[in-house]
Design a protein around this motif. Structure first.
Motif, PDB file in Angstrom:
ATOM      1  N   GLY B 382       0.794  -1.223   0.000  1.00 22.88           N
ATOM      2  CA  GLY B 382       0.000   0.000   0.000  1.00 22.88           C
ATOM      3  C   GLY B 382       0.826   1.272   0.000  1.00 22.88           C
ATOM      4  O   GLY B 382       0.413   2.276   0.563  1.00 22.88           O
ATOM      5  N   LYS B 392      -6.419   0.757  -1.119  1.00 23.46           N
ATOM      6  CA  LYS B 392      -6.622   0.929   0.323  1.00 23.46           C
ATOM      7  C   LYS B 392      -7.297   2.261   0.614  1.00 23.46           C
ATOM      8  O   LYS B 392      -8.177   2.354   1.459  1.00 23.46           O
ATOM      9  N   LEU B 393      -6.871   3.297  -0.106  1.00 25.00           N
ATOM     10  CA  LEU B 393      -7.460   4.619   0.107  1.00 25.00           C
ATOM     11  C   LEU B 393      -8.977   4.555  -0.037  1.00 25.00           C
ATOM     12  O   LEU B 393      -9.717   5.061   0.803  1.00 25.00           O
ATOM     13  N   PHE B 396     -10.784   2.519   2.837  1.00 27.59           N
ATOM     14  CA  PHE B 396     -10.754   3.193   4.138  1.00 27.59           C
ATOM     15  C   PHE B 396     -11.533   4.504   4.097  1.00 27.59           C
ATOM     16  O   PHE B 396     -12.119   4.909   5.093  1.00 27.59           O
ATOM     17  N   TYR B 405     -14.127   4.687  12.256  1.00 24.40           N
ATOM     18  CA  TYR B 405     -12.743   5.137  12.389  1.00 24.40           C
ATOM     19  C   TYR B 405     -11.839   4.026  12.920  1.00 24.40           C
ATOM     20  O   TYR B 405     -10.729   3.824  12.458  1.00 24.40           O
ATOM     21  N   ALA B 408     -10.763   1.701  10.292  1.00 23.30           N
ATOM     22  CA  ALA B 408      -9.730   2.278   9.431  1.00 23.30           C
ATOM     23  C   ALA B 408      -8.376   2.278  10.133  1.00 23.30           C
ATOM     24  O   ALA B 408      -7.355   1.940   9.527  1.00 23.30           O
ATOM     25  N   VAL B 409      -8.374   2.624  11.417  1.00 23.42           N
ATOM     26  CA  VAL B 409      -7.089   2.668  12.122  1.00 23.42           C
ATOM     27  C   VAL B 409      -6.501   1.268  12.243  1.00 23.42           C
ATOM     28  O   VAL B 409      -5.318   1.049  11.959  1.00 23.42           O
ATOM     29  N   LEU B 412      -5.149   0.227   8.851  1.00 22.15           N
ATOM     30  CA  LEU B 412      -3.912   0.864   8.410  1.00 22.15           C
ATOM     31  C   LEU B 412      -2.730   0.422   9.264  1.00 22.15           C
ATOM     32  O   LEU B 412      -1.620   0.273   8.755  1.00 22.15           O
ATOM     33  N   VAL B 413      -2.985   0.174  10.552  1.00 21.93           N
ATOM     34  CA  VAL B 413      -1.874  -0.304  11.381  1.00 21.93           C
ATOM     35  C   VAL B 413      -1.463  -1.714  10.951  1.00 21.93           C
ATOM     36  O   VAL B 413      -0.275  -2.021  10.842  1.00 21.93           O
ATOM     37  N   SER B 415      -1.688  -2.790   8.067  1.00 18.94           N
ATOM     38  CA  SER B 415      -1.000  -2.689   6.773  1.00 18.94           C
ATOM     39  C   SER B 415       0.475  -2.354   6.974  1.00 18.94           C
ATOM     40  O   SER B 415       1.303  -2.689   6.132  1.00 18.94           O
ATOM     41  N   VAL B 416       0.800  -1.705   8.102  1.00 19.04           N
ATOM     42  CA  VAL B 416       2.219  -1.474   8.394  1.00 19.04           C
ATOM     43  C   VAL B 416       2.897  -2.797   8.748  1.00 19.04           C
ATOM     44  O   VAL B 416       4.009  -3.075   8.309  1.00 19.04           O
ATOM     45  N   ALA B 419       3.413  -4.557   5.683  1.00 19.53           N
ATOM     46  CA  ALA B 419       4.538  -4.020   4.904  1.00 19.53           C
ATOM     47  C   ALA B 419       5.822  -4.742   5.266  1.00 19.53           C
ATOM     48  O   ALA B 419       6.688  -4.935   4.424  1.00 19.53           O
TER      49      ALA B 419
END
Lengths: 530, 481
Positions: B382, B392-393, B396, B405, B408-409, B412-413, B415-416, B419
């Protein structure tokens, strides 16, 4: 000139160069390497010249965005079309120049890189595109794409061409900064929907700035949004205690990587605070000002002490960067401290402090970049960064000793160098709003003098006794060409800073006006003052 | 009786006839006809995609007495399914020849599976849905075990079959409960009953949950994902590539159309379940992938994670969210097929290897392939400006708009965390020195797929409106038509 999309050209010219290098440069190993180097140098120099052209045509005295370009890019589901929107004001103008200036110097200092020259040069030019784009973007999504895109080439530069622990450092750099940024992404989306209350939601920075000035996000929402942006910028800047990726990344990155990291990438955090946190979330900036101040002062004193204890030159300079960035955050948030202290004089203070923070960032961008280049010079010759392996270099390398001294003194903040103006303005501004913070920060200046001068003494002065130092050669012409513009700039900015201050003066004033307008909407101190 | 509106099922009929003709060709030409049948299957699938677009009605049209619907939404999915299936066959041609599994049944089974998926997404009745689903599933069970003499492949096929049958049973049981408590299996009838209904009966809710369980199994959402890593690892690699692409798109499309269509009135109820599925998939998919050393298992967990992200869009329960799911799945398929084209090119002295460490130093031995894999990995992580970021954008964005929310948080976490294992592959390819190089050149077919998928992922940011606009139009015909 009016019709040329100069900002897009300056942003994407390096990318074109990178593509040319990847596609065109062919042939045997030696020819490939040579052509890649020269092509990269010309591409980055051309970019620099274009950015100079922008600077010449830049109108000082106005806070408006200039050289604006706006093209519809893509739509969110539900109909909102966001734009590829570019433009510079005084604040971003200087950072664009800083990026385009440092890139050719980095390419010059990487001239001797042996492995995968073609890929290195291409990665560096891609990096330049993302850096310049970050500072030019006037749409949150565009900004985010550039801001985050920086990670890609930087990860490869550290990981492929770095030192022994490069893998660990590259991962740490990547994951740390990514974690910070994704929280900002949530905030970006939230801002789009929250600004909907005033008609159509938007991700356009100009529109959001106007929205923040006229309507404003609710104080509760501001706190969350501020924290999300803070997570991203505090890591990038970096602030204590999320700075630990920086020493690792700096130490393991190749010289050019360290230069760009210290020179430009750290400034993205400060730029973010100025562009987003302060004007868009003024209440939250006031609310969290004590937090920022505490972290900044801890950063200044603690990392200065840590720097004193370092055995590795690059690590020492890395820690000094964290300390210097502490001054930057002190300066940026000086105006907010005034609010949270509850007193509001008629004229809003903090202008000196914010101006100082801006100047400090530019100065640090040049000085720390130059210091890393200085380390690179001796590292190229002896392949070690351990301070105790050196000593007495002045006997063999007088020109190097002189250059190194200029930057050491600039880092210490000697009057007549760029470092002085920034630190002085910040301390001056901070003193007006909080005496204790100024006093504590001033001790950081003393500690800074201690570790930098001690470093200089250990490397340059003393007896030349170590046998492998006997063969060290002084700066050769290519290295002189790298250092000359930096020395000139450091002295110019120190002796006659007007031309630089003029560029962002109007923008800083405008920033503080809109910050005040936003903060006064709910802050009781304002009502009391009226 | 003459059935009206048959033309709206033209593509399905075309594929069905093509499958039978191909089977005949295979039978009469004998064992040596694998290559011919494969090429013809690819052509038939591409032609069917063209027919689908050509025959696509402007407004929603139904056929077969309301069992079958054709509209912009089904067109979008069918084109994706057909093209992904075609690429799936392309990926298998060279591999099957090398590994001596040149059976002409293989492409025919994939064509039949594609037909099943087309019926699935066009279903507007729980019965036609089930028929499509079973046609797809049965073909896939056989394909998973196509390598009869390999224990792993047989195991994969058997596991997939047993668990798949269980899931189908649940879905069927759920459908019967829905029928029992509402008196209809038609989507239109269900939607009419459920919109504006005061309190839905418990039996109906239980039915809905069971239907969702069945479909969650097909998309391999946690906790119904257990089969995925084993099947991905055990099945021959081109089969895995196929599994990761077209069936996922079809099942996800079906899940969206079932939940948004007939059960649209129960959005409050099902969105809770979807939120739990999404969080569980994102968390487990990313954390479990960290420990993997086999790249096919890694891709399995990665696909579980991606399904979690796509479900985030569904959880929002809005048109924007459904559109984001389609965008996400389309981008996911391109990235996945590209990545599998790289995995298929991983050979050492003519033999397939599939450990992550086998990629060591690929950037030196095969720079172009390494660059493509780099694009896929960063895109899956992402990182902008690659396509995976926009995917992803969008999901979310839909979640934030719906006020989710925390979802989404969390997303995204994770997704880190995700990564980390994607860039670990980049690390292996770029940072480590090559030891035992892979065979230098992938086949021209694999190279072409890698390159096309890589460029699509890299340059998506230039023309995002093409895909997003198509997905918007598709969803409009689902919710608005």
């Amino acid at each position: 000139m009016e019709t040329w999309p100069l900002l897009s050209i300056v942003t994407f010219a390096p990318l074109v160069g990178a593509l040319l290098i990847l596609v065109m440069v062919r042939g045997d190993r030696e020819a490939t390497d040579r052509n890649a180097r020269w092509l990269a140098l010309w591409a980055s120099l051309a970019t620099f010249l274009i950015s100079l052209l922008i600077w010449i045509n830049f109108e000082t005295g106005t806070a408006d965005f200039q050289f604006v370009e706006k093209v519809a890019w893509f739509s969110f589901p539900g109909g909102y079309t966001l734009s590829y929107h570019m433009g510079v004001d005084g604040i971003s103008m200087m950072f664009v120049l800083l990026s385009t200036l440092l890139t050719p110097l980095c390419i010059l200092c990487s001239w001797e890189i042996k492995s995968r020259v073609r890929e290195f040069m291409a990665a560096f030019l891609v990096l330049e595109t993302f850096m310049v784009g970050t500072f030019c973007a006037l749409d949150l999504v565009t900004f985010y794409v550039f801001f985050e895109g920086v990670l890609l080439p930087m990860f490869l530069i550290i990981g492929v061409w770095g030192g022994d622990r490069r893998v660990y450092s590259a991962f740490k750099f990547f994951l740390y900064t990514l974690l910070g940024s994704v929280l900002m992404l949530v905030a970006v989306m939230a801002m789009y929907f929250l600004s909907k209350s005033a008609g159509q939601g938007t991700t356009d920075i100009v529109e959001l700035l106007r929205f923040a000035r006229e309507t404003g996000f609710s104080p509760e929402a501001q706190k969350w949004l501020w924290l999300a942006f803070f997570a991203s910028f505090a890591v990038k800047l970096p602030m204590w205690p999320v700075h630990t990726w920086l020493p690792d990344a700096h130490v393991e990155a190749p010289t050019a990587g360290s230069v760009i990291l210290a020179g430009v990438l750290l400034k993205m955090g400060g730029y973010g605070f100025l562009r987003f946190s302060l004007p868009m979330f003024p209440d939250a900036s006031v609310y969290f000002a004590p937090l920022v101040y505490t972290l900044s002062i801890v950063a200044i004193i603690y990392t200065s002490l840590v720097a004193l204890a370092q055995e590795d030159m690059k690590k020492l300079i890395a820690y000094s960067s964290v300390a210097h960035m502490g001054f930057v955050t002190l300066g940026i948030f000086a105006a907010t401290v005034q609010f949270s202290a509850g007193s509001l004089p008629d004229n809003l203070l903090g202008e000196q402090a914010v101006t100082g923070a801006m100047f400090q960032m530019l100065s640090h961008g040049i000085v720390s970049a130059a210091l890393f280049l200085c380390v690179g010079v001796v590292y190229d010759r002896l392949h070690t960064r351990r301070i105790d392996r050196y000593g007495g270099l002045v006997h063999r390398m007088p020109r190097y000793a002189a250059v190194f001294m200029v930057f050491t003194l600039a880092s210490v903040g000697l009057p007549g160098t760029s470092g002085f103006i920034g630190e002085f303005l910040v301390l001056f501004g901070v003193f007006q709003v909080n005496v204790w913070a100024a006093a504590l920060a001033a001790t950081g200046v003393i500690l800074g003098a201690a570790y930098m001068l001690w470093l200089y003494r250990r490397i340059i002065f003393g007896e030349l006794v170590k046998p492998d130092l006997m063969r060290m050669k002084d700066l050769h012409p290519r290295e002189v060409a790298i250092f000359a513009p930096l020395v000139i700039l450091v002295l110019w900015m120190g002796i006659w800073p007007e031309p630089f201050l003029d560029v962002f003066d109007a923008s800083v004033k405008n920033l503080l006006t809109s910050f005040k307008a936003g903060a006064c909407r709910v802050n009781e101190a304002c009502f009391a003052a009226r | 009786m003459i059935l009206p509106n048959l033309e709206y099922a033209a593509a399905e009929m075309f594929v069905a006839v093509a499958a039978m003709v191909l089977l005949m060709i295979g039978v009469f030409r004998g064992e040596g006809s694998f290559r011919l049948v494969s090429v013809l299957s690819i052509l038939a699938l591409v032609a069917a995609a063209a027919v689908t677009v050509w025959m696509s009605p402007v407004e929603s049209r139904s056929a077969f007495a309301g069992m079958f619907v054709s509209n912009g939404y089904t067109t979008f999915l069918k084109v994706g399914i057909l093209l992904a299936s075609a690429v799936g066959i392309v990926l298998s041609v060279g591999y099957n020849a090398r590994e001596a599994i040149e059976r002409f049944e293989y492409p025919v089974l994939i064509v039949l599976a594609a037909l099943g998926m087309m019926v699935m997404v066009s279903a507007s009745d729980l019965l036609s849905l089930y028929i499509g689903l079973e046609l797809q599933s049965l073909s896939l069970y056989v394909v998973a075990a196509i390598r009869r003499d390999s224990v792993k492949s047989s195991e994969a096929g058997l596991k997939y079959f047993v668990l798949g049958a269980l899931a189908s049973g649940m879905l069927l049981f759920g459908a019967s409960l829905v029928y029992g408590f509402s008196g209809t299996t038609a989507f239109a009838g269900l939607a009419a009953q459920l919109t504006g209904a005061s309190a839905p009966s418990v039996g109906l809710i239980v039915g809905l949950v069971l239907v969702m369980v069945g479909l969650a199994f097909k998309v391999s959402a946690v906790p119904f994902h257990m089969w995925t890593p084993d099947v991905y690892e055990g099945a021959p690699t081109p089969v895995t590539a196929f599994f990761a692409a077209a069936p996922k798109l079809a099942a996800m499309g079906l899940l969206v159309s079932v939940l948004a269509g007939p059960f649209g009135g129960l959005v409050k109820q099902w969105s809770q379940i979807v939120i739990v599925l999404a969080i569980a998939s994102m968390v487990l998919g990313t954390f479990a992938a960290i420990a993997q050393t086999n790249i096919k298992r890694l891709m399995a967990y990665s696909s579980i994670g991606h399904i979690g992200y796509a479900l985030v869009g569904l959880a929002s329960g809005t048109g924007e969210g459904y559109s984001a799911v389609l965008v996400y799945m389309a981008i996911y398929i391109v990235m996945t097929l590209g990545a599998f084209a790289v995995i298929l090119a991983m050979q050492r002295s003519g033999r397939m290897v599939e450990e992550i460490d086998d990629l060591t130093g690929l950037s030196r031995t095969n720079p172009l392939m390494a660059a493509m894999m780099l694009i896929f990995m960063f895109s899956m992580a992402g990182i902008p400006p690659l396509a995976g970021f926009y995917a992803k954008l969008y999901v979310f964005l839909a979640a934030v708009e719906a006020g989710l929310y925390f979802l989404a948080v969390i997303g995204l976490v994770t997704s880190v965390v995700g990564a980390y294992y994607y860039i670990r592959i980049v690390k292996v390819m770029y940072f480590d020195e090559p030891e035992d190089a892979l065979d230098p050149r992938p086949g021209r077919d694999l190279g072409a797929i890698q390159f096309v998928a890589g460029m699509a992922t890299l340059l998506f940011f230039l023309f995002p409106s093409l895909l997003v606009g198509a997905a918007d139009t598709a969803v409009f015909s689902l919710t608005g038509g």
